[in-house]
Enzyme design. Sequence first.
Site, short mmCIF file in Angstrom:
data_model
loop_
_atom_site.label_atom_id
_atom_site.label_comp_id
_atom_site.label_asym_id
_atom_site.label_seq_id
_atom_site.Cartn_x
_atom_site.Cartn_y
_atom_site.Cartn_z
N SER A 18 0.89 -1.13 0.06
CA SER A 18 -0.13 0.05 -0.01
C SER A 18 0.91 1.29 -0.12
CB SER A 18 -0.99 0.14 1.26
OG SER A 18 -1.53 1.22 1.26
N TYR A 36 -1.22 -0.38 10.24
CA TYR A 36 -1.53 -0.71 8.67
C TYR A 36 -0.27 -0.08 7.77
CZ TYR A 36 -3.61 -1.28 4.00
OH TYR A 36 -3.85 -1.83 2.75
#
Length: 231
Positions: free
Chosen positions: A129, A152
């Site tokens: 990501s 994350y």
Amino acid sequence: MTVALITGANKGIGFETARQLTEAGYDVYLGARDVERGEKAAAELGARFVQLDVTDDSSVTAALATIEEAEGRLDVLVNNAGVLVAEPLDGPTALQVFDINAVGIIRVTEAALPLLRRSENPRVVNVSSSMGSFWANTTPGRVEQGMFLPLYAASKSAATMLTVQYAKAYDTIRFNAVEPGPTATDMTAGYGIDDIARPPAESAKIVVRLATLDLEVPTGTLQDKDGELAW
């Protein structure tokens, strides 16, 4: 046939990646932690199911042993399994997130390496990501700058660095990380991206593109739909 394994593939981007590779004629092994959901997804696509929990060494070993017995090699590995958890921001949650998003990549990749080495064109795609990109998080106007997802983001930064390190260690295997873009999945619901999220099938296209590259391509990169990203 080209043999592919996709982790976390019973839904979302993983499922659509499995669909597109199956439609392209690949022999796809759909890895999922939940047996019932995984078998249902594999049956829908005409893929093969392997029970695979990226946090469980025994599960990973058994899944790769199944593929070895049936195929003798692995051509494509897509490390797609992941989790997005914003809170609580504490040690146990951090361990859980990193175990899935980063350590899981190590478990599966290490188990798959002997089979990948038997392929004439081995490729590994790690679904990462741009939230793990320092550049994206500090560039004005980027959506990442306004999002606070420390576990994350940090775990995905680790996923991208693992990609770089594996690429340095194994020059005959193409290792690349992918930023699939904001996607409407169960995982992203409630995180404020609904207005920019696209269908999983669209995001899967970039994963598939990297999964189907030949040997004469870059390795050790982070890419999105437009090409290589700074990170």
